[in-house]
Each structure stands twice: as structure tokens, then as C-alpha cells.
Design a protein around this motif. Structure first.
Motif, PDB file in Angstrom:
ATOM      1  N   TYR A 135      40.984  45.951  36.640  1.00 24.75           N
ATOM      2  CA  TYR A 135      39.968  46.380  37.844  1.00 24.75           C
ATOM      3  C   TYR A 135      39.246  47.425  36.239  1.00 24.75           C
ATOM      4  N   LEU A 142      40.075  59.363  38.332  1.00 24.28           N
ATOM      5  CA  LEU A 142      39.380  57.233  37.830  1.00 24.28           C
ATOM      6  C   LEU A 142      38.752  57.371  39.530  1.00 24.28           C
ATOM      7  N   TYR A 151      50.321  49.727  36.557  1.00 22.50           N
ATOM      8  CA  TYR A 151      49.489  49.474  35.936  1.00 22.50           C
ATOM      9  C   TYR A 151      49.121  49.908  34.050  1.00 22.50           C
ATOM     10  N   TYR A 174      57.930  54.518  44.314  1.00 25.13           N
ATOM     11  CA  TYR A 174      57.145  53.261  44.828  1.00 25.13           C
ATOM     12  C   TYR A 174      57.444  53.374  46.172  1.00 25.13           C
ATOM     13  N   GLN A 181      40.017  38.823  39.409  1.00 20.11           N
ATOM     14  CA  GLN A 181      40.683  38.038  39.009  1.00 20.11           C
ATOM     15  C   GLN A 181      40.821  37.172  38.798  1.00 20.11           C
ATOM     16  N   PHE A 184      36.946  54.221  41.220  1.00 19.58           N
ATOM     17  CA  PHE A 184      37.604  52.515  41.234  1.00 19.58           C
ATOM     18  C   PHE A 184      35.827  51.932  41.393  1.00 19.58           C
ATOM     19  N   TYR A 200      45.948  38.614  34.629  1.00 22.71           N
ATOM     20  CA  TYR A 200      46.040  37.926  35.060  1.00 22.71           C
ATOM     21  C   TYR A 200      44.815  39.094  36.391  1.00 22.71           C
ATOM     22  N   MET A 238      37.044  44.395  40.785  1.00 17.59           N
ATOM     23  CA  MET A 238      38.498  44.422  40.507  1.00 17.59           C
ATOM     24  C   MET A 238      37.972  42.478  40.054  1.00 17.59           C
ATOM     25  N   LYS A 246      53.438  53.412  47.221  1.00 18.13           N
ATOM     26  CA  LYS A 246      53.331  53.582  45.916  1.00 18.13           C
ATOM     27  C   LYS A 246      52.774  54.768  45.278  1.00 18.13           C
ATOM     28  N   TYR A 257      37.484  51.117  36.107  1.00 15.60           N
ATOM     29  CA  TYR A 257      37.351  52.283  36.917  1.00 15.60           C
ATOM     30  C   TYR A 257      36.599  53.303  35.652  1.00 15.60           C
ATOM     31  N   TYR A 317      54.257  47.390  40.007  1.00 15.45           N
ATOM     32  CA  TYR A 317      53.183  47.669  40.000  1.00 15.45           C
ATOM     33  C   TYR A 317      52.338  48.371  39.112  1.00 15.45           C
ATOM     34  N   GLY A 352      50.231  47.147  49.032  1.00 14.44           N
ATOM     35  CA  GLY A 352      49.383  46.234  48.665  1.00 14.44           C
ATOM     36  C   GLY A 352      50.427  45.419  47.681  1.00 14.44           C
ATOM     37  N   GLN A 353      49.969  44.165  47.970  1.00 15.27           N
ATOM     38  CA  GLN A 353      50.452  43.075  46.621  1.00 15.27           C
ATOM     39  C   GLN A 353      50.040  42.569  46.183  1.00 15.27           C
ATOM     40  N   GLY A 354      50.474  42.483  44.475  1.00 15.17           N
ATOM     41  CA  GLY A 354      49.421  41.867  43.652  1.00 15.17           C
ATOM     42  C   GLY A 354      48.188  42.132  42.931  1.00 15.17           C
ATOM     43  N   MET A 355      47.451  41.885  43.096  1.00 15.91           N
ATOM     44  CA  MET A 355      45.997  42.587  41.936  1.00 15.91           C
ATOM     45  C   MET A 355      45.279  42.897  43.190  1.00 15.91           C
ATOM     46  N   LYS A 356      45.819  43.121  45.000  1.00 13.45           N
ATOM     47  CA  LYS A 356      45.120  43.470  46.022  1.00 13.45           C
ATOM     48  C   LYS A 356      46.394  44.915  46.113  1.00 13.45           C
ATOM     49  N   ASN A 357      46.262  45.582  44.478  1.00 12.99           N
ATOM     50  CA  ASN A 357      47.561  46.838  44.821  1.00 12.99           C
ATOM     51  C   ASN A 357      46.571  47.789  43.818  1.00 12.99           C
ATOM     52  N   ILE A 358      45.838  48.601  44.581  1.00 13.74           N
ATOM     53  CA  ILE A 358      44.218  48.856  43.786  1.00 13.74           C
ATOM     54  C   ILE A 358      45.000  50.223  43.629  1.00 13.74           C
ATOM     55  N   GLN A 359      45.193  51.006  42.676  1.00 13.69           N
ATOM     56  CA  GLN A 359      45.392  52.329  42.580  1.00 13.69           C
ATOM     57  C   GLN A 359      44.238  53.467  42.655  1.00 13.69           C
ATOM     58  N   TYR A 360      43.903  54.075  43.768  1.00 15.39           N
ATOM     59  CA  TYR A 360      43.666  55.629  43.615  1.00 15.39           C
ATOM     60  C   TYR A 360      43.722  56.622  43.190  1.00 15.39           C
TER      61      TYR A 360
END
Lengths: 114, 111
Positions: B33, B43, B99, A50, B50, B45, B30, B48, A31, B35, B97, A96-104
């Protein structure tokens, strides 16, 4: 440490020019995203992808276009730049999925159109 | 649509002082995050969160998500000039996906 690169870092161009902002990542993330950040700090999503050959417009309308021919590359193009396009452009990638989909994020391109 | 409001919008503190930044959501979170953005940069990170009541720390920065999962706070202990920058909270948009990001807090630390 994220491996996502944006070039150029700074760009000053005249009205009417065509420009391409480059974004590449070496993490194999599926993504990718383009954001526009105004001086008030808020980030606005303008495009996302995606996967290869998948592109969507974001929440903020933009005259720019994007392509995703390779996983690692997500360039943004403005066919005819205008002063209203002056802004900071940030590219991001994630997997990754859900909360593990951390954007860098990349370091950004600051565009000034005269 | 969900909105994230941050407060304060800007903050100037003396080096060594503690500070707190808040991020309030218009809907149940839910996950959240945090930054940090140095001026003119991308940015970075930080962490996080949850689960309701969850608290995480990274060096002198601690973030917490409240039990009702509609507010998060970020606390910096004994601030240093290196903490200066813009802090942004972000949340995943349900079913996508994408934000949404908060309005941002600009922090300046005086040496």
C-alpha cells in the motif's frame, strides 16, 4: 473519503494528568488501530482491535490502554501522562480480508506533555 | 520480522521535475500500500499493488511492484507543490490484519 474522526487534534497537558484520545468511525469497520508516530516519520502500532470487546497490544510497548465497547468507538487512555508520551497519535480502521483490508486514517492527535 | 526500507529519506525538487521513491522489503511482498501524509495530518490512501509487475496510476503518481515482489517504486511526473508531504509504503503482516510501514520519505517541492 474515509469517515474517521479523532479529537482533540492538539492537546497540551501537564505531567500526571489523565487523558483520553477519542477515535470514532462511521463506516462500520470491524478492525481499528492506534499508531504512535515519532518525529522520524515511522509509525508504530500500539493497540488494535478486531471487533467489539477485542483489544490487543501492538508491536510497540505503550503505557496507554484502549477499549472497544462499540464498533464505531476506540478511545485511548493514558492514566498518568509523562513527557515521554509526547507524540503524534493516529487512529485507523479497516474491513475486508487479505489485500482488501485497506486501513483508513484519522487526522491524528498531537499530544504534548509538559 | 519483515522490514520496509524507503529511499531516499528526504527529497527536495523543483516544481515540474520528476521523482522516484523506492520501498524495499526484506521479505517477499504479498501486496503493498502507498500512503501520503501532509505535515501534521493523517495518512491518505493512494493505491494498492498486489501482483508482481503490477502498475497503477492516480493523477500524476504511478506506482509499480517489481516482478520479484520485493520492491516497489512510486514515481511522480511533473511535480507540484501539492505533492509535498511524507510518503509511506505499507505491507500486510502475514496471517494478521496488521500492517508494517516503511521508514517514510519526506518530499518538498519548490515553486
Amino acid at each position: 473519503e474515509a469517515d474517521i474522526y479523532q479529537t482533540p487534534r492538539y492537546l497540551v497537558i501537564g505531567t500526571g494528568k489523565k487523558i483520553t484520545l477519542e477515535c470514532s468511525q462511521t463506516m462500520g469497520h470491524d478492525k481499528m488501530y492506534w499508531y504512535q508516530q515519532d518525529p522520524g516519520m515511522e509509525l508504530h502500532l500500539i493497540h488494535y482491535s478486531y471487533g467489539v470487546n477485542s483489544t490487543e497490544k501492538g508491536d510497540l510497548s505503550s503505557e496507554s490502554t484502549v477499549s472497544r465497547i462499540r464498533t464505531e468507538h476506540f478511545p485511548l487512555t493514558l492514566e498518568s501522562a509523562r513527557p515521554s508520551h509526547t507524540s503524534q497519535y493516529l487512529c485507523a480502521s479497516s474491513e475486508g480480508q487479505g489485500m482488501k483490508n485497506i486501513q483508513y486514517f484519522g487526522a491524528g492527535t498531537r499530544l504534548s506533555v509538559l | 520480522s519483515q522490514e520496509l526500507e524507503q529511499s531516499p529519506q528526504s527529497l527536495i525538487v523543483q516544481e515540474g521535475k520528476n521523482l522516484t521513491i523506492n520501498c524495499t522489503s526484506s521479505k517477499t511482498l504479498y501486496g503493498l500500500y502507498w500512503y501520503k501524509q501532509k505535515y501534521g495530518e493523517g495518512l491518505i490512501f493512494l493505491m494498492m499493488l498486489q501482483k508482481g509487475g503490477e502498475e497503477k496510476s492516480h493523477e500524476k503518481i504511478t506506482a509499480k511492484l517489481d516482478e520479484k515482489k520485493q520492491q516497489s517504486s512510486l514515481h511522480i511526473t511533473a511535480s507540484q507543490p501539492s505533492h509535498a508531504g511524507i510518503y509511506l509504503c505499507g505491507a500486510g503482516s502475514s496471517g494478521t490484519y496488521k500492517y508494517i510501514f516503511g521508514t517514510g520519505t519526506r518530499l518538498k517541492v519548490l515553486a
